[in-house]
Design a protein around this motif. Structure first.
Motif, short mmCIF file in Angstrom:
data_model
loop_
_atom_site.label_atom_id
_atom_site.label_comp_id
_atom_site.label_asym_id
_atom_site.label_seq_id
_atom_site.Cartn_x
_atom_site.Cartn_y
_atom_site.Cartn_z
N GLU A 37 2.74 7.49 13.43
CA GLU A 37 2.03 6.46 13.95
C GLU A 37 2.01 5.10 13.49
N THR A 38 2.47 5.23 12.12
CA THR A 38 2.62 3.99 11.47
C THR A 38 4.22 3.42 11.71
N VAL A 39 5.13 3.81 10.94
CA VAL A 39 6.52 3.53 11.24
C VAL A 39 7.32 4.82 11.29
N TYR A 40 8.53 4.76 11.42
CA TYR A 40 9.52 5.70 11.49
C TYR A 40 9.67 6.34 9.91
N GLY A 41 9.96 7.45 9.60
CA GLY A 41 10.18 7.79 8.25
C GLY A 41 11.66 8.46 8.16
N LEU A 42 12.12 8.42 7.11
CA LEU A 42 13.39 8.96 6.74
C LEU A 42 13.03 10.17 5.80
N GLY A 43 13.15 11.29 6.39
CA GLY A 43 12.62 12.54 6.06
C GLY A 43 13.49 13.30 5.21
N ALA A 44 13.16 14.37 4.16
CA ALA A 44 14.16 15.44 3.78
C ALA A 44 13.11 16.47 3.41
N PRO A 152 9.76 8.04 2.98
CA PRO A 152 9.68 6.74 2.96
C PRO A 152 9.96 6.11 4.23
N SER A 153 9.70 4.81 4.61
CA SER A 153 9.99 4.20 5.85
C SER A 153 11.78 4.34 6.08
N ALA A 154 12.20 4.53 7.30
CA ALA A 154 13.46 4.70 7.59
C ALA A 154 14.07 3.45 7.46
N ASN A 155 14.39 2.70 6.58
CA ASN A 155 14.99 1.08 6.62
C ASN A 155 15.85 1.25 5.16
N ILE A 160 12.71 -4.76 6.66
CA ILE A 160 11.83 -4.31 7.57
C ILE A 160 11.64 -3.06 8.11
N SER A 161 10.56 -2.49 8.13
CA SER A 161 10.39 -1.29 8.58
C SER A 161 10.60 -1.05 9.98
N PRO A 162 10.98 0.28 10.34
CA PRO A 162 11.28 0.54 11.82
C PRO A 162 10.03 1.15 12.57
N THR A 163 9.91 0.54 13.72
CA THR A 163 8.92 1.34 14.56
C THR A 163 9.50 1.80 15.87
N THR A 164 10.65 1.91 16.07
CA THR A 164 11.63 2.57 17.08
C THR A 164 12.65 3.09 16.58
N ALA A 165 13.08 4.33 17.23
CA ALA A 165 14.31 5.00 16.91
C ALA A 165 15.48 4.11 16.96
N ALA A 166 15.66 3.02 17.82
CA ALA A 166 16.56 2.01 17.93
C ALA A 166 16.70 1.32 16.46
N HIS A 167 15.54 0.89 16.03
CA HIS A 167 15.53 0.40 14.82
C HIS A 167 16.12 1.15 13.75
N VAL A 168 15.94 2.33 13.60
CA VAL A 168 16.44 3.35 12.65
C VAL A 168 18.02 3.47 12.64
N ALA A 169 18.47 3.47 14.13
CA ALA A 169 19.88 3.54 14.08
C ALA A 169 20.89 2.52 13.83
N ALA A 170 19.96 1.38 13.97
CA ALA A 170 20.68 0.08 13.84
C ALA A 170 20.82 -0.08 12.02
#
Length: 337
Positions: A37-44, A152-155, A160-170
């Motif tokens: 709900e906050t930002v996208y996370g880069l998970g492992a 952590p945030s997926a950036n 800048i932290s990502p709030t959409t999947a497209a932000h992460v992919a970019a």
């Protein structure tokens, strides 16, 4: 001889097939990005040092900078932490699932890669349904051992932290990464972090769970951090930063900007009147929650515009804006020369 295929990020739907694909990657110590709900996370896999190291490599993150472990439910506190104060459990009961991270004394099995070598660990139970589905599917793979996702945030680190999947992919276009698309994040800025590792509540990072909300549960406001406070995500002077220089400015500075300056500037302001002289302009919401939800997407658009510098009108200084001001000050921070 053919060259090996280039690694690349891919976006998938968070349906049964997508979740299964994500779980299989996690079992192989690979990375999965997912929405909270906050930002996208880069998970492992939070129990695997080698998997967590891949997060640091992908982000360019310093090794001593801890990451938050995401868990499926409040009972998982005992899987990852020790000496948990009753007040910390009350906070988990009140705000989990939700945008609150608790910093507690770590359990012995928690990898140093997760904690940055400290004796504390940050724990959060996210509310996003896709995050919950992934965490429960992950926990089902090994019900007899602690299951959590370091994320952590997926950036790239400090950006800048990502709030959409497209932000992460970019941000990770050439990274071996699966991204579960859960739409736009509802909160838009990172979780509140409360340290309860030393017996008293200390606010290490402001967020959507405000000091007043915490005080309703605890009967006291959290203290501010001292020199002995644990290191946590997003606490360095420069963070959440665009690539172009950003300044916080007053309404007066905006009104007095010359045509030459305006033509080189992207502006996020509270005025309801269009200002066509600026290279890029957006009217910001006057409601703190909506402003926070839109903030990182707006900063990314500004950064991608033709402007050479970014201006953001300074928000109101009332308590509900404190987390937003925190993020903007770090995004605008300039290293002293």
């Amino acid at each position: 001889m053919k060259a090996a295929p280039r690694a690349q990020a891919s976006i998938v739907k968070p349906d049964a097939a997508g979740l299964e694909q994500a779980v299989q990657r996690l079992l192989q110590d690979k990375l999965v990005a997912f929405p909270t709900e906050t930002v996208y996370g880069l998970g492992a896999n939070a129990s695997s040092a080698s998997a967590v190291k891949k997060i640091f490599a992908a982000k360019g993150r310093p090794a001593d900078h801890p990451v938050i472990v995401h868990v499926a439910a409040a009972h998982a506190l005992d899987d990852w932490a020790i000496h948990i104060p009753p007040e910390a459990r009350r906070l988990a009961e009140a705000f989990w699932p939700g945008p609150l991270t608790l910093v507690l004394q770590r359990a012995a099995h928690v990898p140093d890669e997760v904690t940055g070598g400290q004796n504390t660990v940050g724990l959060r139970c996210p509310a996003h349904p896709v995050a919950q589905a992934l965490l429960h599917a992950w926990a089902a793979t090994a019900p007899q051992r602690p299951c959590g996702l370091a994320a952590p945030s997926a950036n790239p680190y400090g950006r800048i932290s990502p709030t959409t999947a497209a932000h992460v992919a970019a941000d990770f276009i050439d990274t071996d990464l699966l991204i579960l698309d859960g739409g736009e994040c509802a909160v838009g800025i990172e979780s509140t972090i409360i340290d309860y590792s030393r017996g008293q509540p200390v606010l290490l990072r402001p967020g959507a769970v405000t000091p007043a909300m915490l005080a309703q549960v605890l009967g006291q406001l959290p203290a501010l951090p001292d020199a002995q406070a644990p290191r946590v995500s997003g606490a360095l002077p420069s963070h959440y930063a665009p690539r172009k220089p950003l300044r916080l400015v007053s309404a007066q500075e905006i009104a007095q900007a010359s045509a030459e300056v305006a033509a080189q500037t992207a502006l996020l302001a509270f005025s309801t009147a269009a200002i066509p002289a600026f290279a890029w302009y957006r009217c910001a919401s006057s409601q703190a929650a909506e402003y926070a939800r839109q903030l990182y997407a707006g900063l990314r658009e500004m950064d991608a515009s033709s402007a050479s510098q970014l201006w953001v009108e300074y928000p109101p200084t009332s308590a509900e804006w404190s987390a937003i001001i925190d993020r903007l000050k770090r995004a605008a921070y300039q290293t002293p020369s």
